[in-house]
Design a protein around this motif. Structure first.
Motif, PDB file in Angstrom:
ATOM      1  N   THR A 192       2.812  11.148  15.800  1.00  0.00           N
ATOM      2  CA  THR A 192       2.107   9.993  15.237  1.00  0.00           C
ATOM      3  C   THR A 192       1.878  10.174  13.745  1.00  0.00           C
ATOM      4  N   LEU A 193       1.494  11.366  13.323  1.00  0.00           N
ATOM      5  CA  LEU A 193       1.305  11.624  11.899  1.00  0.00           C
ATOM      6  C   LEU A 193       2.607  11.461  11.124  1.00  0.00           C
ATOM      7  N   SER A 194       3.714  11.880  11.704  1.00  0.00           N
ATOM      8  CA  SER A 194       5.003  11.722  11.041  1.00  0.00           C
ATOM      9  C   SER A 194       5.343  10.255  10.854  1.00  0.00           C
ATOM     10  N   TRP A 195       5.128   9.447  11.894  1.00  0.00           N
ATOM     11  CA  TRP A 195       5.410   8.018  11.770  1.00  0.00           C
ATOM     12  C   TRP A 195       4.485   7.343  10.760  1.00  0.00           C
ATOM     13  N   ILE A 196       3.222   7.718  10.737  1.00  0.00           N
ATOM     14  CA  ILE A 196       2.284   7.161   9.751  1.00  0.00           C
ATOM     15  C   ILE A 196       2.745   7.511   8.344  1.00  0.00           C
ATOM     16  N   ALA A 197       3.210   8.737   8.147  1.00  0.00           N
ATOM     17  CA  ALA A 197       3.681   9.161   6.828  1.00  0.00           C
ATOM     18  C   ALA A 197       4.924   8.384   6.418  1.00  0.00           C
ATOM     19  N   ILE A 198       5.853   8.196   7.334  1.00  0.00           N
ATOM     20  CA  ILE A 198       7.073   7.444   7.005  1.00  0.00           C
ATOM     21  C   ILE A 198       6.744   5.995   6.669  1.00  0.00           C
ATOM     22  N   ILE A 199       5.879   5.375   7.452  1.00  0.00           N
ATOM     23  CA  ILE A 199       5.481   3.994   7.172  1.00  0.00           C
ATOM     24  C   ILE A 199       4.753   3.907   5.839  1.00  0.00           C
ATOM     25  N   GLY A 200       3.901   4.888   5.540  1.00  0.00           N
ATOM     26  CA  GLY A 200       3.206   4.909   4.250  1.00  0.00           C
ATOM     27  C   GLY A 200       4.158   5.026   3.080  1.00  0.00           C
ATOM     28  N   MET A 201       5.196   5.846   3.230  1.00  0.00           N
ATOM     29  CA  MET A 201       6.189   5.975   2.160  1.00  0.00           C
ATOM     30  C   MET A 201       6.946   4.671   1.944  1.00  0.00           C
ATOM     31  N   ILE A 202       7.309   3.998   3.015  1.00  0.00           N
ATOM     32  CA  ILE A 202       8.019   2.726   2.891  1.00  0.00           C
ATOM     33  C   ILE A 202       7.124   1.670   2.256  1.00  0.00           C
ATOM     34  N   ILE A 247       1.231  -2.142  -8.113  1.00  0.00           N
ATOM     35  CA  ILE A 247       0.363  -1.390  -9.019  1.00  0.00           C
ATOM     36  C   ILE A 247       0.765   0.081  -8.964  1.00  0.00           C
ATOM     37  N   GLN A 248       1.141   0.631 -10.126  1.00  0.00           N
ATOM     38  CA  GLN A 248       1.717   1.974 -10.184  1.00  0.00           C
ATOM     39  C   GLN A 248       0.777   3.059  -9.649  1.00  0.00           C
ATOM     40  N   TRP A 249      -0.482   3.070 -10.081  1.00  0.00           N
ATOM     41  CA  TRP A 249      -1.390   4.135  -9.675  1.00  0.00           C
ATOM     42  C   TRP A 249      -1.687   4.066  -8.180  1.00  0.00           C
ATOM     43  N   LEU A 250      -1.774   2.844  -7.627  1.00  0.00           N
ATOM     44  CA  LEU A 250      -2.015   2.702  -6.206  1.00  0.00           C
ATOM     45  C   LEU A 250      -0.776   3.121  -5.402  1.00  0.00           C
ATOM     46  N   ARG A 251       0.407   2.809  -5.914  1.00  0.00           N
ATOM     47  CA  ARG A 251       1.654   3.225  -5.283  1.00  0.00           C
ATOM     48  C   ARG A 251       1.736   4.742  -5.213  1.00  0.00           C
ATOM     49  N   ASN A 252       1.365   5.406  -6.304  1.00  0.00           N
ATOM     50  CA  ASN A 252       1.394   6.869  -6.336  1.00  0.00           C
ATOM     51  C   ASN A 252       0.413   7.478  -5.344  1.00  0.00           C
ATOM     52  N   ILE A 253      -0.777   6.901  -5.246  1.00  0.00           N
ATOM     53  CA  ILE A 253      -1.781   7.418  -4.312  1.00  0.00           C
ATOM     54  C   ILE A 253      -1.281   7.304  -2.879  1.00  0.00           C
ATOM     55  N   VAL A 254      -0.738   6.143  -2.510  1.00  0.00           N
ATOM     56  CA  VAL A 254      -0.244   5.939  -1.150  1.00  0.00           C
ATOM     57  C   VAL A 254       0.929   6.873  -0.871  1.00  0.00           C
ATOM     58  N   TYR A 255       1.829   7.027  -1.846  1.00  0.00           N
ATOM     59  CA  TYR A 255       2.999   7.878  -1.651  1.00  0.00           C
ATOM     60  C   TYR A 255       2.595   9.349  -1.481  1.00  0.00           C
ATOM     61  N   TYR A 256       1.732   9.847  -2.355  1.00  0.00           N
ATOM     62  CA  TYR A 256       1.329  11.254  -2.258  1.00  0.00           C
ATOM     63  C   TYR A 256       0.471  11.517  -1.027  1.00  0.00           C
ATOM     64  N   LEU A 257      -0.340  10.546  -0.621  1.00  0.00           N
ATOM     65  CA  LEU A 257      -1.098  10.692   0.615  1.00  0.00           C
ATOM     66  C   LEU A 257      -0.150  10.770   1.819  1.00  0.00           C
ATOM     67  N   SER A 258       0.924   9.992   1.779  1.00  0.00           N
ATOM     68  CA  SER A 258       1.931  10.053   2.836  1.00  0.00           C
ATOM     69  C   SER A 258       2.620  11.408   2.868  1.00  0.00           C
ATOM     70  N   ILE A 259       2.902  11.962   1.706  1.00  0.00           N
ATOM     71  CA  ILE A 259       3.517  13.289   1.628  1.00  0.00           C
ATOM     72  C   ILE A 259       2.585  14.342   2.231  1.00  0.00           C
ATOM     73  N   ILE A 260       1.292  14.256   1.913  1.00  0.00           N
ATOM     74  CA  ILE A 260       0.317  15.205   2.443  1.00  0.00           C
ATOM     75  C   ILE A 260       0.241  15.109   3.967  1.00  0.00           C
ATOM     76  N   ILE A 261       0.239  13.883   4.506  1.00  0.00           N
ATOM     77  CA  ILE A 261       0.207  13.690   5.958  1.00  0.00           C
ATOM     78  C   ILE A 261       1.472  14.267   6.587  1.00  0.00           C
ATOM     79  N   PHE A 262       2.616  14.054   5.946  1.00  0.00           N
ATOM     80  CA  PHE A 262       3.887  14.567   6.460  1.00  0.00           C
ATOM     81  C   PHE A 262       3.899  16.095   6.477  1.00  0.00           C
TER      82      PHE A 262
END
Length: 128
Positions: free
Chosen positions: A21-31, A38-53
């Motif tokens: 489930t964490l892997s799927w959440i991370a993949i969906i977050g990256m997509i 918004i660049q800063w919000l995009r970076n936060i979501v992307y890096y949070l997805s990386i951390i979850i992955f």
């Protein structure tokens, strides 16, 4: 090479419901992060997805199987309780005890009733 992979994975936790489930959440977050303008919000979501992955794969390769199984059991138990509450939503009402926080189930359509907590004995009145 096949034997080296088997030797490396021996005694590891492997993929369970929580890590999957964490892997799927991370993949969906990256997509989703690619569509955020918004660049800063995009970076936060992307890096949070990386951390979850990374955490999901930490769980997969962990040798502390007892702790990982306890985490997975808590995860499965939580969603089993929520599924049961969702199935019973038309016939029962769920309240939390104000003293101990236990979830209490009462039948719907009884009007104002006094509810007694099974865990701590607290009494309170609610409308069903």
């Amino acid at each position: 090479m096949k034997y080296r992979i088997h030797a490396f994975l021996a005694g590891r936790n492997g993929i369970d419901a929580l890590s999957g489930t964490l892997s799927w959440i991370a993949i969906i977050g990256m997509i989703v992060s690619f569509f955020i303008p918004i660049q800063w919000l995009r970076n936060i979501v992307y890096y949070l997805s990386i951390i979850i992955f990374v955490y999901a794969y930490f769980r997969v390769f962990s040798r502390n199987i007892v702790k990982r199984r306890a985490e997975n059991a808590a995860f499965i138990g939580f969603f089993t309780r929520k599924k049961l509450q969702f199935q019973q939503r038309k016939t029962h009402k769920f309240y939390r005890c104000p003293k101990c926080g236990a979830t209490l189930r009462v039948p719907k359509g009884k009007g104002k009733i006094q509810i007694i907590c099974n865990r701590c004995g607290e009494q309170f009145v609610k409308k069903t």
